[in-house]
Design a protein around this motif. Structure first.
Motif, PDB file in Angstrom:
ATOM      1  N   VAL A  13       0.834  -1.211   0.000  1.00 29.68           N
ATOM      2  CA  VAL A  13       0.000   0.000   0.000  1.00 29.68           C
ATOM      3  C   VAL A  13       0.862   1.252   0.000  1.00 29.68           C
ATOM      4  N   THR A  14       1.763   1.358   0.961  1.00 32.25           N
ATOM      5  CA  THR A  14       2.599   2.552   1.090  1.00 32.25           C
ATOM      6  C   THR A  14       3.968   2.290   0.482  1.00 32.25           C
ATOM      7  N   LEU A  15       4.323   3.071  -0.517  1.00 35.33           N
ATOM      8  CA  LEU A  15       5.645   2.956  -1.118  1.00 35.33           C
ATOM      9  C   LEU A  15       6.686   3.588  -0.204  1.00 35.33           C
ATOM     10  N   HIS A  16       7.901   3.047  -0.233  1.00 32.12           N
ATOM     11  CA  HIS A  16       9.008   3.586   0.558  1.00 32.12           C
ATOM     12  C   HIS A  16      10.252   3.695  -0.314  1.00 32.12           C
ATOM     13  N   HIS A  33      -6.442   3.602  -2.850  1.00 31.06           N
ATOM     14  CA  HIS A  33      -6.480   4.995  -2.435  1.00 31.06           C
ATOM     15  C   HIS A  33      -7.020   5.131  -1.015  1.00 31.06           C
ATOM     16  N   ILE A  34      -8.042   4.358  -0.690  1.00 27.41           N
ATOM     17  CA  ILE A  34      -8.620   4.426   0.659  1.00 27.41           C
ATOM     18  C   ILE A  34      -7.621   3.920   1.691  1.00 27.41           C
ATOM     19  N   LEU A  35      -6.998   2.766   1.406  1.00 29.09           N
ATOM     20  CA  LEU A  35      -6.024   2.214   2.349  1.00 29.09           C
ATOM     21  C   LEU A  35      -4.824   3.142   2.513  1.00 29.09           C
ATOM     22  N   ALA A  36      -4.349   3.719   1.404  1.00 30.63           N
ATOM     23  CA  ALA A  36      -3.207   4.626   1.492  1.00 30.63           C
ATOM     24  C   ALA A  36      -3.557   5.844   2.338  1.00 30.63           C
ATOM     25  N   GLY A  37      -4.799   6.336   2.221  1.00 33.53           N
ATOM     26  CA  GLY A  37      -5.207   7.473   3.044  1.00 33.53           C
ATOM     27  C   GLY A  37      -5.306   7.118   4.511  1.00 33.53           C
TER      28      GLY A  37
END
Length: 660
Positions: free
Chosen positions: A60-63, A246-250
């Motif tokens: 979900v979240t890129l690093h 998009h929802i999970l990333a938010g």
């Protein structure tokens, strides 16, 4: 151009086309997958994001370098992470999805053009795409624009097929089968492709598609066919695919700068403020519209040379169709009343005319959008296929229709321009080879001028750094390119009356030049990549000259040496590097402490764990003033340096595990 003899049997034509196209793809794109190593800046930065996804299993979240990287949607990184998992953490694994994307785009163009035009047009479309300069240039680094182009083209094609289902070929039985089974899938395939495009490059995808469809349906008068796109159920499918990430990333990325989280940064900063030129940080370009559009003559070279001829052919076809509408079945001019009545009747469009109108509308929207928005040269990659398909259709049409004198002159101009440009480039390359014949230094970074045109943010910036002596490091690719650009254009001009042969000769010349260009890119690798410094560090660790707890640092922005953390497979510290892609992620409370100020570096230099400092060329003087004689040089290449705060020694051994 006289008519060319076209093959009569598609069963023999299509396999031959596929074989030739695969050969060009293998030579240009597949053979270049292993070299050069990942390049600094976007290439290795995006590779880091895929690598981190593979290691952390956070999809979900890129690093990047341990820091949140919220600028991009995840689909390209999901694909790259899967490739890394299968093929290992190499440049091959990162660049393979790009090469496959280009192949898929070429075959989609073949499929679409074969239905809308002719098999010859389909072959030209795919061939032009594979051998254009822009397609090659903008797939040398890991950026999402090729994948976006594929998904947008697939969306347009499937939506057009859904709108045009009444033209399904075959008998009544096959028509019912295709219309009610396969035909019903087209709108949903389109909505799926559009959702994946959103997960590739964001909200520009639906903006381009919806605007194109609105204008297209208005121009054709086909608003009554909108129901065929299944707007309600299709949009629900679109949301089901695009919305969850998009929802999970938010939800997972709250509490950034001034309370801003993912939603503000991604939707407001990366979309609205980027378009307005007010994005934070301000690390983007804005070329004037005229220059931005004109550069497509370069990106679509060599086929852009045929644009004047294609325009004349299109105008001729339009005049012929207008004249045909004005004549009745006996060839007599219709009465004025009849003409008025026919003009008031809705125009019946074929799949061919629908394709032309849809591609032209889409291309105009994309070009206009980026004329007002901040832009990079490769942002208009999605219009390459539409432009080249229309160009291929015009050239293929000229092979079956006797040309007018103006069209003949336009083709002669294209071939002559190819000869002039090719011979001029070959002469420049030959002169560079001759003048550099006594230069033995093979490190091209030491032979370039480093003029820093546009801060090296433009795609061809390093081209302006070339000097006479730099050709010493480019002897093989320069020689190959010079030979190709001498023989190819001359042979093409001699074959100009044999259209298919001349087109294949141009394509072969372009492919040879692109292969030489890739060899040149490999020679540029010490300057554009930091893998050699990563190899040095790993060798020192393997020989126990430095310990595994050695701190690796980059002076300046992480993009200056972004291939270091990828090949070392661990985060690095950044000195004065809280900028660009690292800025927003650093404002989260749980951001890792990877930033040092120059004063902190000077104070810690020589104390605590050993430090290895990577210094890019433009920071050498700054670091020299900061550290002075305390900095020991371990390695230098192309003006870059790897410094340490103490000499390597076998005393730095790997600590024993507890209990050994």
């Amino acid at each position: 151009m006289p008519p060319a003899a076209l093959p009569n049997s598609p069963r023999r034509t299509i396999p031959a086309h596929i074989a030739i196209l695969l050969l060009f793809w293998l030579a240009i794109f597949c053979a270049s997958l292993t070299q050069p190593p990942l390049l600094d800046d976007a290439d290795a930065t995006h590779a880091q994001a895929a690598q981190a996804m593979l290691h952390t299993h956070d999809f979900v979240t890129l690093h990047v370098d341990g820091m949140r990287y919220l600028e991009k949607p995840p689909l390209p990184y999901w694909l790259a992470a899967a490739s890394l998992h299968i093929f290992g953490e190499t440049a091959f694994a990162i660049h393979l999805p790009l090469a496959l994307t280009v192949l898929a785009l070429a075959f989609l163009g073949y499929l679409w053009a074969s239905r809308a035009f002719t098999p010859r047009t389909a072959f030209y479309t795919a061939l032009f795409l594979l051998t254009s300069l822009g397609t090659f240039l903008f797939t040398r680094v890991f950026i999402p624009d090729a994948l976006l182009s594929l998904l947008l083209a697939l969306t347009l094609y499937t939506f057009l097929r859904a709108l045009d289902q009444t033209n399904t070929p075959g008998g009544p039985f096959m028509r019912r089968i295709l219309a009610h089974e396969w035909g019903a899938l087209y709108p949903y395939l389109g909505w799926t492709a559009l959702a994946l495009a959103v997960l590739t490059k964001g909200l520009v995808a639906p903006l381009f598609i919806f605007t194109t469809l609105i204008l297209y349906l208005s121009l054709t008068g086909d608003k009554r066919r909108l129901y065929r796109l299944r707007p309600f159920s299709g949009f629900l499918l679109f949301l089901a695919i695009a919305a969850p990430w998009h929802i999970l990333a938010g939800l997972r990325n709250k509490g950034g700068a001034n309370g801003h989280g993912f939603f503000w940064f991604y939707f407001v900063n990366e979309h609205v403020l980027r378009f307005l030129g007010r994005r934070i940080p301000a690390d983007y370009n804005k070329l004037p519209a005229t220059l931005y559009w004109t550069l497509h003559l370069v990106w679509l070279f060599p086929w852009s040379l045929f644009a004047p001829a294609a325009i004349l052919i299109a105008l001729r076809i339009r005049r012929q169709r207008t004249a045909a509408r004005d004549l009745d079945a006996t060839g007599q001019l219709r009465s004025r009343l009849d003409l008025i009545q026919r003009k008031n009747q809705p125009t019946e469009h074929t799949f061919t005319t629908r394709t032309i109108l849809l591609l032209a509308t889409f291309s105009a929207i994309v070009l206009l959008f980026f004329a007002f928005s901040t832009n990079q040269e490769y942002y208009t990659f999605p219009v390459y296929l539409p432009f080249l398909m229309l160009l291929a259709a015009a050239i293929a049409h000229s092979e079956t229709t006797p040309p007018t004198s103006f069209i003949r002159y336009a083709f002669t101009f294209a071939y002559a321009a190819f000869v002039v440009i090719g011979l001029a480039a070959a002469l420049i390359l030959t002169r560079g080879l001759w003048l550099s014949r006594h230069v033995n230094n093979a490190d091209i970074g030491d032979l370039l001028a480093h003029r820093d045109v546009a801060n090296y943010t433009l795609s061809l910036s390093h081209f302006f750094d070339l000097t006479t002596s730099s050709f010493a490091a480019l002897r093989l690719p320069a020689a190959v390119a010079a030979i190709a650009l001498t023989l190819g254009p001359i042979l093409t001009f001699l074959l100009r009356k044999r259209s298919f042969a001349s087109i294949l000769t141009i394509a072969t010349t372009s492919a040879t030049f692109l292969i030489a260009a890739h060899i040149a890119l490999i020679r540029f690798a010490p300057m554009l990549s930091s893998k050699n410094f990563a190899d040095t560090i790993q060798t020192l660790e393997r020989t126990h000259q430095i310990s595994p707890d050695t701190q690796v640092l980059i002076y300046g922005d992480q993009a200056f040496g972004s291939s270091l953390p990828f090949y070392l497979d661990r985060p690095v510290l950044l000195v004065d590097g809280r900028s660009t892609s690292m800025l927003f992620g650093s404002t989260f409370p749980d951001a890792p402490p990877i930033f040092l100020t120059p004063n902190q570096l000077a104070a810690q230099w020589g104390t605590g764990p050993r430090k290895l400092l990577f210094v890019p060329l433009d920071q050498r003087s700054t670091v020299t003033r900061l550290l002075g004689p305390r900095a020991i040089t371990l390695s230098e290449s192309s003006g870059k340096a790897l410094l340490t705060d103490r000499p390597p020694t076998t005393v730095d051994t790997i600590p024993e595990s507890p209990g050994r």
